[in-house]
Design an enzyme around this catalytic site. Structure first.
Site, PDB file in Angstrom:
ATOM      1  N   THR A  70       1.032  -1.175   0.068  1.00  0.00           N
ATOM      2  CA  THR A  70      -0.268  -0.260   0.423  1.00  0.00           C
ATOM      3  C   THR A  70       0.718   1.516  -0.031  1.00  0.00           C
ATOM      4  O   THR A  70       2.017   1.244  -0.081  1.00  0.00           O
ATOM      5  CB  THR A  70      -0.896  -0.121   1.296  1.00  0.00           C
ATOM      6  OG1 THR A  70      -1.699   0.644   0.818  1.00  0.00           O
ATOM      7  CG2 THR A  70      -0.643   0.138   2.192  1.00  0.00           C
ATOM      8  N   ASN A  71       0.645   2.254   0.373  1.00  0.00           N
ATOM      9  CA  ASN A  71       1.046   3.541   0.251  1.00  0.00           C
ATOM     10  C   ASN A  71       0.650   4.689   1.221  1.00  0.00           C
ATOM     11  O   ASN A  71       0.161   4.318   2.797  1.00  0.00           O
ATOM     12  CB  ASN A  71       1.023   4.280  -0.492  1.00  0.00           C
ATOM     13  CG  ASN A  71      -0.177   4.514  -1.388  1.00  0.00           C
ATOM     14  OD1 ASN A  71      -0.711   5.509  -0.691  1.00  0.00           O
ATOM     15  ND2 ASN A  71      -0.678   3.694  -2.638  1.00  0.00           N
ATOM     16  N   ARG A  72       0.868   5.666   1.359  1.00  0.00           N
ATOM     17  CA  ARG A  72       1.410   6.948   2.709  1.00  0.00           C
ATOM     18  C   ARG A  72      -0.558   7.772   2.367  1.00  0.00           C
ATOM     19  O   ARG A  72      -0.627   8.504   3.652  1.00  0.00           O
ATOM     20  CB  ARG A  72       2.343   7.190   2.735  1.00  0.00           C
ATOM     21  CG  ARG A  72       3.706   6.657   3.584  1.00  0.00           C
ATOM     22  CD  ARG A  72       4.711   8.423   3.599  1.00  0.00           C
ATOM     23  NE  ARG A  72       4.014   8.842   4.592  1.00  0.00           N
ATOM     24  CZ  ARG A  72       5.053   9.402   4.972  1.00  0.00           C
ATOM     25  NH1 ARG A  72       6.200  10.040   3.864  1.00  0.00           N
ATOM     26  NH2 ARG A  72       4.773  10.763   5.425  1.00  0.00           N
TER      27      ARG A  72
END
Ligand code: CTP
Length: 255
Positions: free
Chosen positions: A61-63
């Protein structure tokens, strides 16, 4: 506040129950005179990160917090428009009166957007969609073995990039560009490559703005010009962005 002209979105999607974002104060009374509003505009907003599974317990995933997309969705509704929010997993409450379809992966977001974008007047792509996903999802938890582990990743479909040609979307198309260098040039490249009418660009290398922050500072990159908006809360900024996007839609309809 204006009466909301709600389009009957298809059944099967959950409705928001909660108030506007918990982390921001309620919006002030409607700041656009009712006569200047464009009633009945239908808006699709994508938001949040996507989650690409590796095995039953792990994912990529990412931030992205989803705050910008959720705040924008709430601001469109506040200004009298109807909104369908398609979002990857976040910790945020869905803004009041926003229709909502939760998704996990880039592929799911692609499918939902392809199904609903056709009846929208405006589509705003604020999601931080994974560009790559594991080539295969392991059915069992991957056990550690050697000192290194190589994952094979494959490209995901570009959802924003599919809007014009694959989905046949003719409305006002707005993308986001989160960049760490060459902000305006990279955003303008995305504007052209993805056939957008506007790209909202922010420099995510700057501390205190962008990802996971309540503040943001953006450039509005149009085909014929660039405008800079001063740093503001995502809350205030979202109202300015709604004004800019609805004005752009009106211009496109008139021309
Ligand atoms: N986007 C999308 N689908 C993808 C990737 C991106 O819809 N698979 C949208 C984002 O929601 C955003 C815009 O495209 O509105 C820009 O995303 P970004 O990932 O920064 O663009 P890329 O073209 O993937 O460029 P980069 O090479 O910088 O990753």
């Amino acid at each position: 506040m204006q009466a909301i002209d709600r389009s009957p979105f298809e059944s099967g999607m959950s409705r928001s129950q909660n108030s506007f974002l918990p982390c921001v104060p309620p919006l002030p009374a409607c700041h656009i005179p009712p006569a200047a509003q464009t009633p009945g505009v239908k808006v699709l907003v994508t938001a949040g990160p996507t989650r690409e599974p590796i095995d039953p317990v792990r994912f990529l995933t990412n931030r992205s917090s989803g705050k910008m997309g959720y705040t924008l969705a709430g601001a469109f509704v506040h200004e009298g428009h109807s909104v369908l929010l398609v979002s990857g997993p976040t910790n945020l409450d869905v803004p009041e009166n926003v229709d909502f379809i939760p998704v996990e992966t880039a592929a799911e977001m692609h499918d939902v957007v392809s199904k609903h974008i056709g009846r929208m007047d405006i589509a705003v792509f604020a999601a931080a969609v994974a560009d790559y996903t594991p080539a295969s999802v392991q059915p069992q938890k991957i056990k550690k073995s050697g000192d290194t582990l190589t994952l094979e990743l494959v490209r995901t479909a570009d959802i924003l990039g599919s809007a014009r040609q694959s989905f046949g979307f003719r409305g006002t198309l707005v993308g986001f560009a989160a960049e760490t260098e060459n902000l305006e040039a990279n955003a303008r490249d995305k504007l052209v490559r993805k056939h957008c009418d506007l790209v909202i660009a922010n420099d995510v290398s700057q501390p205190g703005i962008g990802f996971d922050s309540d503040h943001n500072q953006v450039l509005l990159v149009y085909p014929d010009r660039t405008e800079s908006l001063p740093a503001a809360s995502k809350h205030e900024l979202s109202l300015q962005l709604v004004d800019a996007i609805v004005a752009l839609k009106k211009l496109m309809v008139e021309s």
